[in-house]
Design a protein around this motif. Structure first.
Motif, PDB file in Angstrom:
ATOM      1  N   LYS A 151       0.874  -1.164   0.000  1.00 19.40           N
ATOM      2  CA  LYS A 151       0.000   0.000   0.000  1.00 19.40           C
ATOM      3  C   LYS A 151       0.919   1.224   0.000  1.00 19.40           C
ATOM      4  O   LYS A 151       2.052   1.144   0.469  1.00 19.40           O
ATOM      5  N   SER A 152       0.415   2.352  -0.465  1.00 17.71           N
ATOM      6  CA  SER A 152       1.222   3.564  -0.407  1.00 17.71           C
ATOM      7  C   SER A 152       1.319   4.030   1.051  1.00 17.71           C
ATOM      8  O   SER A 152       0.493   3.664   1.894  1.00 17.71           O
ATOM      9  N   LYS A 153       2.308   4.858   1.345  1.00 18.27           N
ATOM     10  CA  LYS A 153       2.443   5.407   2.696  1.00 18.27           C
ATOM     11  C   LYS A 153       1.207   6.236   3.029  1.00 18.27           C
ATOM     12  O   LYS A 153       0.692   6.176   4.154  1.00 18.27           O
ATOM     13  N   GLU A 154       0.717   6.988   2.056  1.00 16.79           N
ATOM     14  CA  GLU A 154      -0.490   7.800   2.274  1.00 16.79           C
ATOM     15  C   GLU A 154      -1.672   6.913   2.691  1.00 16.79           C
ATOM     16  O   GLU A 154      -2.412   7.243   3.610  1.00 16.79           O
ATOM     17  N   HIS A 155      -1.815   5.775   2.015  1.00 15.02           N
ATOM     18  CA  HIS A 155      -2.895   4.837   2.323  1.00 15.02           C
ATOM     19  C   HIS A 155      -2.770   4.349   3.773  1.00 15.02           C
ATOM     20  O   HIS A 155      -3.743   4.392   4.544  1.00 15.02           O
ATOM     21  N   MET A 156      -1.582   3.905   4.149  1.00 16.70           N
ATOM     22  CA  MET A 156      -1.397   3.380   5.508  1.00 16.70           C
ATOM     23  C   MET A 156      -1.541   4.487   6.551  1.00 16.70           C
ATOM     24  O   MET A 156      -2.120   4.247   7.617  1.00 16.70           O
ATOM     25  N   ASP A 157      -1.027   5.668   6.261  1.00 15.66           N
ATOM     26  CA  ASP A 157      -1.184   6.790   7.198  1.00 15.66           C
ATOM     27  C   ASP A 157      -2.664   7.114   7.416  1.00 15.66           C
ATOM     28  O   ASP A 157      -3.091   7.369   8.541  1.00 15.66           O
ATOM     29  N   LEU A 158      -3.452   7.103   6.331  1.00 13.19           N
ATOM     30  CA  LEU A 158      -4.897   7.358   6.454  1.00 13.19           C
ATOM     31  C   LEU A 158      -5.575   6.276   7.291  1.00 13.19           C
ATOM     32  O   LEU A 158      -6.416   6.577   8.137  1.00 13.19           O
ATOM     33  N   LEU A 159      -5.209   5.017   7.047  1.00 16.01           N
ATOM     34  CA  LEU A 159      -5.782   3.927   7.831  1.00 16.01           C
ATOM     35  C   LEU A 159      -5.439   4.090   9.314  1.00 16.01           C
ATOM     36  O   LEU A 159      -6.303   3.945  10.183  1.00 16.01           O
ATOM     37  N   LEU A 160      -4.174   4.405   9.603  1.00 15.38           N
ATOM     38  CA  LEU A 160      -3.746   4.565  10.995  1.00 15.38           C
ATOM     39  C   LEU A 160      -4.462   5.737  11.665  1.00 15.38           C
ATOM     40  O   LEU A 160      -4.778   5.678  12.850  1.00 15.38           O
ATOM     41  N   LYS A 161      -4.729   6.786  10.887  1.00 16.98           N
ATOM     42  CA  LYS A 161      -5.368   7.981  11.444  1.00 16.98           C
ATOM     43  C   LYS A 161      -6.894   7.847  11.499  1.00 16.98           C
ATOM     44  O   LYS A 161      -7.508   8.080  12.539  1.00 16.98           O
ATOM     45  N   GLU A 162      -7.499   7.444  10.385  1.00 15.11           N
ATOM     46  CA  GLU A 162      -8.959   7.449  10.284  1.00 15.11           C
ATOM     47  C   GLU A 162      -9.610   6.163  10.765  1.00 15.11           C
ATOM     48  O   GLU A 162     -10.806   6.125  11.018  1.00 15.11           O
ATOM     49  N   LYS A 163      -8.834   5.097  10.846  1.00 10.03           N
ATOM     50  CA  LYS A 163      -9.372   3.821  11.338  1.00 10.03           C
ATOM     51  C   LYS A 163      -8.509   3.340  12.497  1.00 10.03           C
ATOM     52  O   LYS A 163      -8.227   2.151  12.632  1.00 10.03           O
ATOM     53  N   GLU A 164      -8.104   4.275  13.341  1.00 10.89           N
ATOM     54  CA  GLU A 164      -7.160   3.962  14.420  1.00 10.89           C
ATOM     55  C   GLU A 164      -7.674   2.913  15.399  1.00 10.89           C
ATOM     56  O   GLU A 164      -6.899   2.233  16.047  1.00 10.89           O
ATOM     57  N   ASN A 165      -8.994   2.773  15.497  1.00 11.04           N
ATOM     58  CA  ASN A 165      -9.537   1.746  16.381  1.00 11.04           C
ATOM     59  C   ASN A 165      -9.486   0.356  15.741  1.00 11.04           C
ATOM     60  O   ASN A 165      -9.702  -0.641  16.403  1.00 11.04           O
ATOM     61  N   VAL A 166      -9.163   0.276  14.446  1.00 11.10           N
ATOM     62  CA  VAL A 166      -9.107  -1.001  13.728  1.00 11.10           C
ATOM     63  C   VAL A 166      -7.700  -1.283  13.185  1.00 11.10           C
ATOM     64  O   VAL A 166      -7.164  -2.367  13.359  1.00 11.10           O
ATOM     65  N   TYR A 167      -7.083  -0.306  12.506  1.00 21.07           N
ATOM     66  CA  TYR A 167      -5.792  -0.518  11.836  1.00 21.07           C
ATOM     67  C   TYR A 167      -4.668  -0.076  12.771  1.00 21.07           C
ATOM     68  O   TYR A 167      -4.671   1.056  13.255  1.00 21.07           O
ATOM     69  N   LYS A 168      -3.721  -0.988  13.016  1.00 18.30           N
ATOM     70  CA  LYS A 168      -2.703  -0.724  14.037  1.00 18.30           C
ATOM     71  C   LYS A 168      -1.292  -1.025  13.534  1.00 18.30           C
ATOM     72  O   LYS A 168      -1.106  -1.829  12.630  1.00 18.30           O
ATOM     73  N   LYS A 169      -0.336  -0.366  14.197  1.00 20.31           N
ATOM     74  CA  LYS A 169       1.083  -0.579  13.891  1.00 20.31           C
ATOM     75  C   LYS A 169       1.800  -0.947  15.179  1.00 20.31           C
ATOM     76  O   LYS A 169       1.629  -0.293  16.199  1.00 20.31           O
ATOM     77  N   ASP A 170       2.581  -2.023  15.120  1.00 24.32           N
ATOM     78  CA  ASP A 170       3.434  -2.438  16.228  1.00 24.32           C
ATOM     79  C   ASP A 170       4.851  -2.410  15.659  1.00 24.32           C
ATOM     80  O   ASP A 170       5.174  -3.170  14.752  1.00 24.32           O
ATOM     81  N   GLU A 171       5.658  -1.504  16.181  1.00 23.13           N
ATOM     82  CA  GLU A 171       6.983  -1.286  15.608  1.00 23.13           C
ATOM     83  C   GLU A 171       8.045  -1.373  16.693  1.00 23.13           C
ATOM     84  O   GLU A 171       7.864  -0.866  17.797  1.00 23.13           O
ATOM     85  N   GLY A 172       9.130  -2.038  16.373  1.00 25.38           N
ATOM     86  CA  GLY A 172      10.271  -2.125  17.281  1.00 25.38           C
ATOM     87  C   GLY A 172      11.543  -1.983  16.465  1.00 25.38           C
ATOM     88  O   GLY A 172      11.497  -1.817  15.248  1.00 25.38           O
ATOM     89  N   LYS A 173      12.664  -2.061  17.125  1.00 25.59           N
ATOM     90  CA  LYS A 173      13.957  -1.897  16.442  1.00 25.59           C
ATOM     91  C   LYS A 173      14.107  -2.883  15.276  1.00 25.59           C
ATOM     92  O   LYS A 173      14.648  -2.545  14.237  1.00 25.59           O
ATOM     93  N   TYR A 174      13.613  -4.117  15.480  1.00 23.89           N
ATOM     94  CA  TYR A 174      13.825  -5.164  14.486  1.00 23.89           C
ATOM     95  C   TYR A 174      12.559  -5.649  13.795  1.00 23.89           C
ATOM     96  O   TYR A 174      12.596  -6.632  13.074  1.00 23.89           O
ATOM     97  N   HIS A 175      11.421  -4.986  14.031  1.00 22.39           N
ATOM     98  CA  HIS A 175      10.188  -5.481  13.401  1.00 22.39           C
ATOM     99  C   HIS A 175       9.203  -4.353  13.117  1.00 22.39           C
ATOM    100  O   HIS A 175       9.265  -3.288  13.726  1.00 22.39           O
TER     101      HIS A 175
END
Length: 189
Positions: A17-41
């Motif tokens: 997906k484009s970054k814009e697409h994922m950013d919109l999902l994270l912002k507008e669907k924050e209760n559904v679309y999530k990001k779990d980020e760490g140093k290695y993942h």
């Protein structure tokens, strides 16, 4: 390197997906679309009341074999909901595809044999054939997985597609097929 660059370097352009697409999902669907980020993942996923869809799971080459992927999957399994994901069919020219499939099999994921999934990339126009894998704590039917996958396609994959990409993805019925097990046993005439 930011989370999107990590994903973009690892996943084929047809799957990204484009970054814009994922950013919109994270912002507008924050209760559904999530990001779990760490140093290695980086783990991108959608969570609804009755299932989880893993959109992207990236573990750095430096950290592979250290149990990070297993831990991320275990954390999702603790929610006691079916977990669904798309994976490329095994390509013997690309050993990563085989390793990915082996990893998910070890984690108890099953291949949804009744579900066909062919998605056209808006970037390249190429038809991308993917396999659906799932894990279920309650012996979920493939028909149920199929319906959850359709829901994911309609609410996550194609979210604001025309606005973001300038065109729409294919209709759901053109992307997915479902063949009941009984149908497969019938010889074709």
């Amino acid at each position: 390197m930011n989370w999107y660059e990590k994903l973009n370097q690892y996943f084929p352009v047809e799957e990204m997906k484009s970054k814009e697409h994922m950013d919109l999902l994270l912002k507008e669907k924050e209760n559904v679309y999530k990001k779990d980020e760490g140093k290695y993942h980086v783990l991108m996923y959608a969570e609804t009341n009755d299932f989880i869809f893993i959109d992207y799971l990236f573990v750095s080459k430096d950290a592979r074999g250290k149990g990070i992927g297993k831990k991320l999957i275990s954390d999702l399994k603790e929610k006691q909901k079916p977990i669904i994901l798309e994976v490329e069919p095994v390509d013997y020219e690309d050993t990563d595809t085989e390793k990915r499939q082996r990893f998910y099999k070890r984690e108890g994921f099953e291949h949804a044999k009744s579900i066909g999934y062919r998605r056209r990339s808006l970037d390249t126009g190429k038809i991308n054939e993917m396999e659906i894998l799932y894990w279920s704590p309650s012996n979920e039917s493939e028909e149920s997985i199929y319906n959850k996958m359709r829901h994911t396609y309609e609410t996550i994959h194609t979210y604001k597609d025309e606005q973001i990409y300038g065109e729409s993805y294919d209709e759901t019925d053109k992307v997915f097929t479902f063949e009941e097990e009984d149908d497969k046993a019938q010889p074709s005439l």
